[in-house]
Design a protein around this motif. Structure first.
Motif, PDB file in Angstrom:
ATOM      1  N   GLN A  43      22.896 -13.952  17.146  1.00 28.59           N
ATOM      2  CA  GLN A  43      22.735 -12.918  17.984  1.00 28.59           C
ATOM      3  C   GLN A  43      23.512 -13.382  19.306  1.00 28.59           C
ATOM      4  OE1 GLN A  43      18.566 -11.491  18.111  1.00 28.59           O
ATOM      5  NE2 GLN A  43      18.448 -12.956  16.201  1.00 28.59           N
ATOM      6  N   ILE A  44      24.141 -12.598  20.010  1.00 24.87           N
ATOM      7  CA  ILE A  44      24.959 -12.809  21.273  1.00 24.87           C
ATOM      8  C   ILE A  44      24.709 -11.826  22.293  1.00 24.87           C
ATOM      9  CG2 ILE A  44      26.993 -13.304  22.304  1.00 24.87           C
ATOM     10  CD1 ILE A  44      27.829 -14.349  19.410  1.00 24.87           C
ATOM     11  N   VAL A  45      24.296 -12.234  23.481  1.00 23.55           N
ATOM     12  CA  VAL A  45      24.372 -11.396  24.705  1.00 23.55           C
ATOM     13  C   VAL A  45      24.971 -11.903  25.797  1.00 23.55           C
ATOM     14  CG1 VAL A  45      22.757  -9.869  26.263  1.00 23.55           C
ATOM     15  CG2 VAL A  45      22.300 -10.147  23.773  1.00 23.55           C
ATOM     16  N   GLY A  46      25.898 -11.108  26.302  1.00 22.36           N
ATOM     17  CA  GLY A  46      26.728 -11.660  27.375  1.00 22.36           C
ATOM     18  C   GLY A  46      27.556 -10.533  28.319  1.00 22.36           C
ATOM     19  N   ARG A  47      28.421 -11.008  29.103  1.00 18.35           N
ATOM     20  CA  ARG A  47      29.462 -10.019  29.464  1.00 18.35           C
ATOM     21  C   ARG A  47      30.866 -10.121  28.776  1.00 18.35           C
ATOM     22  NH1 ARG A  47      24.499  -9.493  32.132  1.00 18.35           N
ATOM     23  NH2 ARG A  47      24.554  -7.313  33.250  1.00 18.35           N
ATOM     24  N   GLU A  48      31.979  -9.867  29.646  1.00 14.16           N
ATOM     25  CA  GLU A  48      33.142  -9.701  29.062  1.00 14.16           C
ATOM     26  C   GLU A  48      33.340 -11.255  28.170  1.00 14.16           C
ATOM     27  OE1 GLU A  48      37.809  -9.508  30.200  1.00 14.16           O
ATOM     28  OE2 GLU A  48      36.238  -9.689  31.674  1.00 14.16           O
ATOM     29  N   GLY A  49      33.860 -10.746  26.825  1.00 18.58           N
ATOM     30  CA  GLY A  49      34.075 -12.028  25.924  1.00 18.58           C
ATOM     31  C   GLY A  49      33.248 -12.350  25.072  1.00 18.58           C
ATOM     32  N   ALA A  50      31.806 -11.658  25.175  1.00 17.24           N
ATOM     33  CA  ALA A  50      30.790 -12.158  24.435  1.00 17.24           C
ATOM     34  C   ALA A  50      30.456 -11.514  22.932  1.00 17.24           C
ATOM     35  CB  ALA A  50      29.309 -11.794  25.165  1.00 17.24           C
ATOM     36  N   GLY A  51      30.756  -9.981  23.072  1.00 19.49           N
ATOM     37  CA  GLY A  51      30.780  -9.567  21.675  1.00 19.49           C
ATOM     38  C   GLY A  51      31.533  -9.657  20.450  1.00 19.49           C
ATOM     39  N   LYS A  52      32.682  -9.665  20.584  1.00 18.28           N
ATOM     40  CA  LYS A  52      33.496 -10.171  19.510  1.00 18.28           C
ATOM     41  C   LYS A  52      33.314 -11.572  18.918  1.00 18.28           C
ATOM     42  CE  LYS A  52      36.307  -7.756  17.550  1.00 18.28           C
ATOM     43  NZ  LYS A  52      35.845  -7.212  15.984  1.00 18.28           N
ATOM     44  N   ARG A  53      32.865 -12.508  19.732  1.00 20.53           N
ATOM     45  CA  ARG A  53      32.427 -13.886  19.137  1.00 20.53           C
ATOM     46  C   ARG A  53      31.579 -13.778  18.004  1.00 20.53           C
ATOM     47  NH1 ARG A  53      33.914 -15.844  24.549  1.00 20.53           N
ATOM     48  NH2 ARG A  53      34.866 -17.995  24.182  1.00 20.53           N
ATOM     49  N   VAL A  54      30.839 -12.683  17.745  1.00 20.00           N
ATOM     50  CA  VAL A  54      30.049 -12.624  16.686  1.00 20.00           C
ATOM     51  C   VAL A  54      31.009 -12.717  15.319  1.00 20.00           C
ATOM     52  CG1 VAL A  54      29.930 -10.272  16.286  1.00 20.00           C
ATOM     53  CG2 VAL A  54      27.993 -11.523  15.808  1.00 20.00           C
ATOM     54  N   ASP A  55      32.186 -12.472  15.592  1.00 18.13           N
ATOM     55  CA  ASP A  55      32.857 -12.217  14.141  1.00 18.13           C
ATOM     56  C   ASP A  55      33.104 -13.634  13.679  1.00 18.13           C
ATOM     57  OD1 ASP A  55      33.353  -9.499  14.311  1.00 18.13           O
ATOM     58  OD2 ASP A  55      35.176  -9.700  15.485  1.00 18.13           O
ATOM     59  N   ILE A  56      33.106 -14.776  14.427  1.00 21.14           N
ATOM     60  CA  ILE A  56      33.053 -16.290  14.085  1.00 21.14           C
ATOM     61  C   ILE A  56      31.818 -16.272  13.124  1.00 21.14           C
ATOM     62  CG2 ILE A  56      32.953 -18.600  14.649  1.00 21.14           C
ATOM     63  CD1 ILE A  56      34.071 -17.705  17.519  1.00 21.14           C
ATOM     64  N   ALA A  57      30.815 -15.781  13.492  1.00 23.24           N
ATOM     65  CA  ALA A  57      29.596 -15.993  12.447  1.00 23.24           C
ATOM     66  C   ALA A  57      29.579 -15.364  11.648  1.00 23.24           C
ATOM     67  CB  ALA A  57      28.126 -15.723  13.585  1.00 23.24           C
ATOM     68  N   ALA A  58      30.160 -13.684  11.683  1.00 23.51           N
ATOM     69  CA  ALA A  58      30.403 -13.104  10.122  1.00 23.51           C
ATOM     70  C   ALA A  58      30.915 -13.782   9.153  1.00 23.51           C
ATOM     71  CB  ALA A  58      30.763 -11.905  10.734  1.00 23.51           C
ATOM     72  N   VAL A  59      32.049 -14.477   9.686  1.00 23.10           N
ATOM     73  CA  VAL A  59      32.942 -15.012   8.549  1.00 23.10           C
ATOM     74  C   VAL A  59      32.263 -16.248   7.925  1.00 23.10           C
ATOM     75  CG1 VAL A  59      35.075 -16.390   8.423  1.00 23.10           C
ATOM     76  CG2 VAL A  59      35.132 -14.118   9.788  1.00 23.10           C
ATOM     77  N   ALA A  60      31.526 -17.159   8.932  1.00 29.40           N
ATOM     78  CA  ALA A  60      30.729 -18.262   8.478  1.00 29.40           C
ATOM     79  C   ALA A  60      29.433 -17.818   7.539  1.00 29.40           C
ATOM     80  CB  ALA A  60      30.127 -18.906   9.638  1.00 29.40           C
ATOM     81  N   LEU A  61      28.825 -16.712   7.533  1.00 26.71           N
ATOM     82  CA  LEU A  61      27.719 -16.033   6.902  1.00 26.71           C
ATOM     83  C   LEU A  61      28.355 -15.463   5.538  1.00 26.71           C
ATOM     84  CD1 LEU A  61      25.935 -13.687   9.372  1.00 26.71           C
ATOM     85  CD2 LEU A  61      24.900 -15.769   7.918  1.00 26.71           C
TER      86      LEU A  61
END
Length: 466
Positions: free
Chosen positions: A404-422
């Motif tokens: 889970q990631i919460v932050g400002r600009e540049g935070a949201g799409k970083r979740v894709d790294i974890a999605a690929v790893a999953l």
């Protein structure tokens, strides 16, 4: 030899993607395609409705990917304002009713292949006043236009700009932002401990803090008991057990349920969430020539190994592509999902993928959790913003279970790294070696996701030695 007939119930993402893909693979002489849509729009983005309401999108036409006329030009017989009222699996036919011609009666259409893409319906609890004028859901473009009509009437009359949003999930939070941008004083009411129950409560607390900072009154842990109406019958306030919240407009953001009434009545198999159950080819289980996709189905969660209902346009379009390929004579499968989603409230970006703590516990997984603070760019680079990352890993193996990631600009799409790893079933240890792009304007030397992975890997080692 007569052409096979493909009948599609539902004219949005899954249904029309299936029809379009099948048409690309089969000519009109080989495959006759008939689609039924009960509304007045086809192939549109419901996810864009909050941005239309908020003014980022000019009008409904911008949310339409392909018009009914364009589908017809491509050889798909799309019938609008036509409701399917029954499925006869034995006779391989569907019964329809023309919603415009009241004297048209009902008729039957036979099929060789049936595609069920009936979508989802908004949750609307049976509370006093819940159906009063001024109470709006936001599932269809018609819903969006009705809400905008109410907002314009209020604004033209100068009758006040107080809005109450019931529910603090994705739609509720996005609609709260849209209404704030239109100048409304917004109150959000939610039963959960924190907004965004798709996050763990400690991460949802960050969203709560940000919403309050934007002037959105956010009341959690409270249940709505009804809507009070005025002498004109319109909504005037939302009621809870211990308070009353004045409202010139009420927006429901309580989530959706699979729309599977037709399927249930036809005896088709449904899962625990009420969604249709399919195989990997998106064929309804036990029925060789009936297919289903989009928000009316349950999908395999690749992390937990169980089926779940996730209503997202990304999945619906993929389901449609798979169905169309199979009906059109090819072969394709939809292997499942890891539960990735991203949203925002003003400049706060909110993302998750994989399992929450309660979901991991529910399926019997033993896990460790870590939470880290980092920045979106190198700390010395202008514009670096704080970001919090929470990560779950399986205690014994170190396999990544969720992020889970919460932050400002540049935070949201970083979740894709974890999605690929999953999806790749990587361990958090393996993630620390990922060769991600680096430059100070984009990331610290250690990307925030990898910082969390390092800490999670250490927690797994400590758990193993305990």
């Amino acid at each position: 030899m007569a052409a096979r007939r493909m009948v599609v119930i539902g004219g949005d993402a899954a249904g029309m993607s299936a029809a379009s893909q099948a048409r690309r693979l089969k000519g009109r002489e080989e495959l006759d395609i008939v689609a039924f849509e009960r509304g007045g729009f086809a192939s549109y983005s419901a996810c864009g409705i909050p941005y239309w309401v908020g003014g980022d999108v000019e009008g409904p036409d911008d949310l339409i990917a392909r018009t009914p006329e364009q589908h017809r030009e491509r050889g798909i017989h799309l019938r609008m304002f036509t409701e399917v009222t029954a499925i006869d699996t034995e006779g391989q036919r569907v019964r329809t009713r023309d919603l415009v011609d009241s004297g048209g009666g009902e008729s039957w259409t036979e099929y060789d292949d049936l595609v069920i893409a009936t979508g989802a319906r908004p949750v609307r609890p049976p509370l006093p006043g819940i159906d009063a004028p001024g109470v709006h859901g936001v599932q269809t473009l018609e819903d969006g236009q009705a809400l905008l009509d109410t907002l314009k009437k209020n604004e033209d009359a100068g009758s006040g700009q107080r809005a109450v949003v019931v529910g603090a999930g994705y739609i509720g939070v996005e609609m709260a932002e849209a209404l704030v941008r239109r100048g409304y004083h917004v109150t959000v009411l939610d039963q959960a401990e924190q907004p965004m129950s798709t996050l763990d409560p400690d991460m949802g607390a960050l969203v709560h803090e940000a919403m309050c900072g934007l002037g959105i009154e956010t009341v959690t842990g409270t249940a709505v008991t009804g809507v009070r109406t005025g002498d004109d019958g319109r909504a005037r306030a939302v009621l809870t057990d211990d308070a009353e919240y004045p409202a010139d407009v009420v927006v429901l953001g309580l989530g959706v349920r699979p729309e599977t009434t037709l399927a249930r009545d036809a005896g088709l198999p449904l899962g625990d969430s009420g969604g249709l159950l399919t195989d990997l080819a998106m064929r309804v289980r036990g029925h060789e020539n009936i297919w289903a996709g989009g928000d009316c189905v349950e999908v395999l969660d690749l992390v937990s190994g169980r089926t779940r209902h996730i209503a997202l346009g990304t999945h619906a379009n993929k389901h449609g592509q798979v169905i169309g390929a199979n009906v059109g004579g090819g072969y394709a499968t939809f292997p499942g999902v890891v539960g990735t989603a991203v949203s925002k409230v003003c400049d706060l970006e909110i993302a998750r993928t994989g399992l929450l703590e309660k979901q991991a516990s529910a399926v019997g997984l033993r896990f460790v959790t870590v939470t880290t603070e980092s920045t979106s760019r190198a700390g010395y680079f202008p514009g670096a913003r704080a970001m919090r990352v929470k990560m779950l890993a399986e205690r014994e193996t170190g396999r990544l279970l969720g992020t889970q990631i919460v932050g400002r600009e540049g935070a949201g799409k970083r979740v894709d790294i974890a999605a690929v790893a999953l999806t790749a079933r990587m361990t958090v240890g393996q993630m620390t070696a990922l060769d991600l792009g680096y430059a100070p304007p984009f990331s610290p030397v250690w990307d925030p996701v990898l910082v969390a992975a390092r800490k999670a890997a250490a927690a797994v080692r400590e758990a193993g030695s305990a």
